[in-house]
Design a protein around this motif. Structure first.
Motif, PDB file in Angstrom:
ATOM      1  N   MET A 194       0.839  -1.204   0.000  1.00  0.00           N
ATOM      2  CA  MET A 194       0.000   0.000   0.000  1.00  0.00           C
ATOM      3  C   MET A 194       0.874   1.255   0.000  1.00  0.00           C
ATOM      4  O   MET A 194       1.844   1.341   0.758  1.00  0.00           O
ATOM      5  N   LEU A 195       0.524   2.188  -0.848  1.00  0.00           N
ATOM      6  CA  LEU A 195       1.310   3.424  -0.944  1.00  0.00           C
ATOM      7  C   LEU A 195       1.107   4.292   0.297  1.00  0.00           C
ATOM      8  O   LEU A 195      -0.001   4.376   0.833  1.00  0.00           O
ATOM      9  N   PRO A 196       2.164   4.956   0.762  1.00  0.00           N
ATOM     10  CA  PRO A 196       2.048   5.773   1.980  1.00  0.00           C
ATOM     11  C   PRO A 196       1.282   7.071   1.744  1.00  0.00           C
ATOM     12  O   PRO A 196       1.393   7.694   0.679  1.00  0.00           O
ATOM     13  N   LYS A 197       0.503   7.455   2.752  1.00  0.00           N
ATOM     14  CA  LYS A 197      -0.147   8.767   2.740  1.00  0.00           C
ATOM     15  C   LYS A 197       0.849   9.777   3.306  1.00  0.00           C
ATOM     16  O   LYS A 197       1.165   9.741   4.494  1.00  0.00           O
ATOM     17  N   VAL A 198       1.330  10.628   2.434  1.00  0.00           N
ATOM     18  CA  VAL A 198       2.351  11.611   2.816  1.00  0.00           C
ATOM     19  C   VAL A 198       1.707  12.991   2.903  1.00  0.00           C
ATOM     20  O   VAL A 198       1.043  13.437   1.964  1.00  0.00           O
ATOM     21  N   TYR A 199       1.903  13.643   4.024  1.00  0.00           N
ATOM     22  CA  TYR A 199       1.410  15.008   4.204  1.00  0.00           C
ATOM     23  C   TYR A 199       2.593  15.969   4.228  1.00  0.00           C
ATOM     24  O   TYR A 199       3.533  15.782   5.013  1.00  0.00           O
ATOM     25  N   PHE A 200       2.536  16.973   3.360  1.00  0.00           N
ATOM     26  CA  PHE A 200       3.577  17.992   3.298  1.00  0.00           C
ATOM     27  C   PHE A 200       3.141  19.181   4.142  1.00  0.00           C
ATOM     28  O   PHE A 200       2.066  19.736   3.913  1.00  0.00           O
ATOM     29  N   VAL A 201       3.960  19.567   5.103  1.00  0.00           N
ATOM     30  CA  VAL A 201       3.617  20.660   6.017  1.00  0.00           C
ATOM     31  C   VAL A 201       4.480  21.870   5.677  1.00  0.00           C
ATOM     32  O   VAL A 201       5.715  21.819   5.780  1.00  0.00           O
ATOM     33  N   ILE A 202       3.820  22.970   5.288  1.00  0.00           N
ATOM     34  CA  ILE A 202       4.539  24.159   4.839  1.00  0.00           C
ATOM     35  C   ILE A 202       4.044  25.390   5.607  1.00  0.00           C
ATOM     36  O   ILE A 202       2.946  25.896   5.341  1.00  0.00           O
ATOM     37  N   PRO A 203       4.813  25.881   6.576  1.00  0.00           N
ATOM     38  CA  PRO A 203       4.417  27.103   7.296  1.00  0.00           C
ATOM     39  C   PRO A 203       4.620  28.330   6.414  1.00  0.00           C
ATOM     40  O   PRO A 203       5.587  28.398   5.649  1.00  0.00           O
ATOM     41  N   CYS A 204       3.715  29.293   6.524  1.00  0.00           N
ATOM     42  CA  CYS A 204       3.778  30.501   5.697  1.00  0.00           C
ATOM     43  C   CYS A 204       3.573  31.743   6.560  1.00  0.00           C
ATOM     44  O   CYS A 204       2.657  31.788   7.383  1.00  0.00           O
ATOM     45  N   TYR A 205       4.396  32.742   6.337  1.00  0.00           N
ATOM     46  CA  TYR A 205       4.208  34.032   7.000  1.00  0.00           C
ATOM     47  C   TYR A 205       4.511  35.138   6.005  1.00  0.00           C
ATOM     48  O   TYR A 205       5.648  35.300   5.563  1.00  0.00           O
ATOM     49  N   ASN A 206       3.462  35.865   5.608  1.00  0.00           N
ATOM     50  CA  ASN A 206       3.598  36.959   4.635  1.00  0.00           C
ATOM     51  C   ASN A 206       4.312  36.482   3.363  1.00  0.00           C
ATOM     52  O   ASN A 206       5.328  37.044   2.955  1.00  0.00           O
ATOM     53  N   GLU A 207       3.755  35.453   2.737  1.00  0.00           N
ATOM     54  CA  GLU A 207       4.376  34.845   1.554  1.00  0.00           C
ATOM     55  C   GLU A 207       3.549  35.059   0.289  1.00  0.00           C
ATOM     56  O   GLU A 207       3.581  34.229  -0.612  1.00  0.00           O
ATOM     57  N   GLU A 208       2.815  36.175   0.201  1.00  0.00           N
ATOM     58  CA  GLU A 208       1.955  36.369  -0.967  1.00  0.00           C
ATOM     59  C   GLU A 208       2.758  36.453  -2.273  1.00  0.00           C
ATOM     60  O   GLU A 208       2.256  36.063  -3.335  1.00  0.00           O
ATOM     61  N   GLU A 209       3.995  36.935  -2.209  1.00  0.00           N
ATOM     62  CA  GLU A 209       4.818  37.009  -3.424  1.00  0.00           C
ATOM     63  C   GLU A 209       5.301  35.632  -3.842  1.00  0.00           C
ATOM     64  O   GLU A 209       5.406  35.331  -5.034  1.00  0.00           O
ATOM     65  N   MET A 210       5.600  34.792  -2.871  1.00  0.00           N
ATOM     66  CA  MET A 210       6.203  33.487  -3.139  1.00  0.00           C
ATOM     67  C   MET A 210       5.169  32.392  -3.357  1.00  0.00           C
ATOM     68  O   MET A 210       5.407  31.435  -4.103  1.00  0.00           O
ATOM     69  N   LEU A 211       4.006  32.520  -2.747  1.00  0.00           N
ATOM     70  CA  LEU A 211       3.047  31.429  -2.670  1.00  0.00           C
ATOM     71  C   LEU A 211       2.532  30.916  -4.026  1.00  0.00           C
ATOM     72  O   LEU A 211       2.414  29.695  -4.204  1.00  0.00           O
ATOM     73  N   PRO A 212       2.218  31.773  -5.002  1.00  0.00           N
ATOM     74  CA  PRO A 212       1.768  31.233  -6.291  1.00  0.00           C
ATOM     75  C   PRO A 212       2.796  30.288  -6.918  1.00  0.00           C
ATOM     76  O   PRO A 212       2.434  29.232  -7.458  1.00  0.00           O
ATOM     77  N   TYR A 213       4.065  30.651  -6.813  1.00  0.00           N
ATOM     78  CA  TYR A 213       5.136  29.792  -7.329  1.00  0.00           C
ATOM     79  C   TYR A 213       5.203  28.490  -6.536  1.00  0.00           C
ATOM     80  O   TYR A 213       5.320  27.396  -7.112  1.00  0.00           O
ATOM     81  N   THR A 214       5.106  28.595  -5.205  1.00  0.00           N
ATOM     82  CA  THR A 214       5.183  27.427  -4.337  1.00  0.00           C
ATOM     83  C   THR A 214       4.037  26.458  -4.625  1.00  0.00           C
ATOM     84  O   THR A 214       4.238  25.243  -4.713  1.00  0.00           O
ATOM     85  N   ILE A 215       2.833  26.996  -4.761  1.00  0.00           N
ATOM     86  CA  ILE A 215       1.662  26.162  -5.049  1.00  0.00           C
ATOM     87  C   ILE A 215       1.843  25.423  -6.372  1.00  0.00           C
ATOM     88  O   ILE A 215       1.592  24.215  -6.469  1.00  0.00           O
ATOM     89  N   GLU A 216       2.302  26.137  -7.387  1.00  0.00           N
ATOM     90  CA  GLU A 216       2.508  25.539  -8.710  1.00  0.00           C
ATOM     91  C   GLU A 216       3.544  24.417  -8.660  1.00  0.00           C
ATOM     92  O   GLU A 216       3.320  23.309  -9.166  1.00  0.00           O
ATOM     93  N   LYS A 217       4.685  24.703  -8.029  1.00  0.00           N
ATOM     94  CA  LYS A 217       5.767  23.715  -7.968  1.00  0.00           C
ATOM     95  C   LYS A 217       5.396  22.502  -7.115  1.00  0.00           C
ATOM     96  O   LYS A 217       5.734  21.364  -7.462  1.00  0.00           O
ATOM     97  N   MET A 218       4.714  22.733  -5.998  1.00  0.00           N
ATOM     98  CA  MET A 218       4.322  21.623  -5.142  1.00  0.00           C
ATOM     99  C   MET A 218       3.265  20.750  -5.814  1.00  0.00           C
ATOM    100  O   MET A 218       3.268  19.521  -5.649  1.00  0.00           O
ATOM    101  N   LEU A 219       2.401  21.369  -6.580  1.00  0.00           N
ATOM    102  CA  LEU A 219       1.388  20.607  -7.321  1.00  0.00           C
ATOM    103  C   LEU A 219       2.057  19.728  -8.380  1.00  0.00           C
ATOM    104  O   LEU A 219       1.706  18.550  -8.548  1.00  0.00           O
ATOM    105  N   GLN A 220       3.043  20.295  -9.071  1.00  0.00           N
ATOM    106  CA  GLN A 220       3.789  19.529 -10.071  1.00  0.00           C
ATOM    107  C   GLN A 220       4.512  18.358  -9.410  1.00  0.00           C
ATOM    108  O   GLN A 220       4.504  17.237  -9.928  1.00  0.00           O
ATOM    109  N   LYS A 221       5.122  18.628  -8.265  1.00  0.00           N
ATOM    110  CA  LYS A 221       5.853  17.573  -7.556  1.00  0.00           C
ATOM    111  C   LYS A 221       4.905  16.502  -7.048  1.00  0.00           C
ATOM    112  O   LYS A 221       5.211  15.297  -7.115  1.00  0.00           O
TER     113      LYS A 221
END
Length: 317
Positions: free
Chosen positions: A1-28
């Protein structure tokens, strides 16, 4: 059975970075699914640590995709507490959790290796920088000094490891049994004692936004780590005080001998230096002892590490 992996990403005032992060994490995430390394029930958790910009709005928008979950803290609780909030949520559902920062400077391509090590039976997988060639001389010097100082004070810490790691469900359960209010996860996690290994990676440049750990915050973080895990600073102050006591006796004997010989010269320089030096040492000692007492004060009050104001996720989950 494949493992259920949860990625935990804390964010503080990351509005500039977050669109890139969301895109890259979705691809990964999709890449890991295609490779058969994670279960479809895996999730990416963004923890909003009391941001003052549009970070939470961007997180809520992302949670329209079932792969994402948003956890909003009621106020800014700090990076370590935000990590704990995310891991506490992940523990309810996951087989293992991977923590990483929102700036994605920690190379997400080695996540494959993290999961493979987990499948091999490791409960803790540390992401460790293979080099610091991208850092400035000052940054490299202060970081290396930090790790050496921590070890000198007896703190068990993985060299060149930040908060990029994988923890199994068992490791998460063990971690939750540590009830410190003064969190320093880099020092706590090695105390868990489960089977662990290291994966090396090259740290990337930040794409957007500003670092949330300027020099002042880094120094505070280092001091927090030392005083949370070692009482050696107090022992060193005690030793210094003992040396000063012996030195004062030697000076007293010297002054008496000079007085008997009639060679005593009245002067204020040595007296002033002595007063300032001993006074400074006393203030340092009092301040250090006060720091430890302050930590005891925080621990005794048992205030919560964080308060979750809202959880955002796909309503069909």
């Amino acid at each position: 059975m494949l493992p259920k992996v949860y990625f935990v990403i804390p964010c503080y005032n990351e509005e500039e970075m977050l669109p890139y992060t969301i895109e890259k994490m979705l691809q990964k995430f999709d890449d890991l699914l295609k490779k058969g390394l994670i279960s479809e029930n895996s999730r990416i958790i963004f923890v909003d640590d009391g941001s003052k910009d549009k970070t939470w709005q961007l997180i809520k928008e992302a949670t329209k995709d079932i792969k994402f979950v948003g956890v909003k803290l009621s106020r800014n609780c700090g990076h370590q507490n935000a990590l704990m909030a995310g891991m506490s949520y992940a523990l309810k559902f996951c087989d293992c959790a991977i923590t990483l920062d929102a700036d994605l400077q920690d190379d997400i391509n080695v996540i494959d290796e993290f999961i493979k090590k987990f499948e091999e039976g490791y409960d803790v997988v540390y992401g460790v920088r293979s080099s610091r060639k991208t850092d400035t001389f000052f940054k490299r010097f202060t970081a290396q000094s930090f790790y050496k100082l921590m070890r000198a004070f007896g703190v068990e810490i993985v060299y060149n490891h930040a908060d990029y790691r994988l923890l199994s469900k068992k490791a998460l359960e063990f971690l939750m049994q540590f009830e410190e209010r003064n969190l320093f996860l880099r020092g706590i996690i090695p105390l868990i004692g489960l089977k662990s290994t290291i994966v090396y990676y090259e740290r990337q440049e930040r794409i957007a936004g500003k670092t949330k750990y300027p020099l002042k915050k880094m120094l505070s973080f280092a001091f927090e780590g030392i005083t949370s895990f070692s009482v050696k600073p107090i022992k060193y102050i005690t030793f210094a005080g003992f040396l000063m006591f012996l030195l004062s006796i030697a000076i007293l004997i010297y002054a008496i001998v000079q007085k008997i010989r009639g060679q005593a010269i009245a002067g204020w320089t040595s007296l002033t230096i002595s007063i300032w030096f001993i006074g400074g040492l006393q203030l340092v000692a009092l301040g250090l002892i006060g720091e430890y007492i302050g930590k005891i004060y925080k621990e005794v009050k048992r205030r919560p590490l964080y308060l979750i104001e809202e959880i955002a996720k796909d309503e069909h989950e």
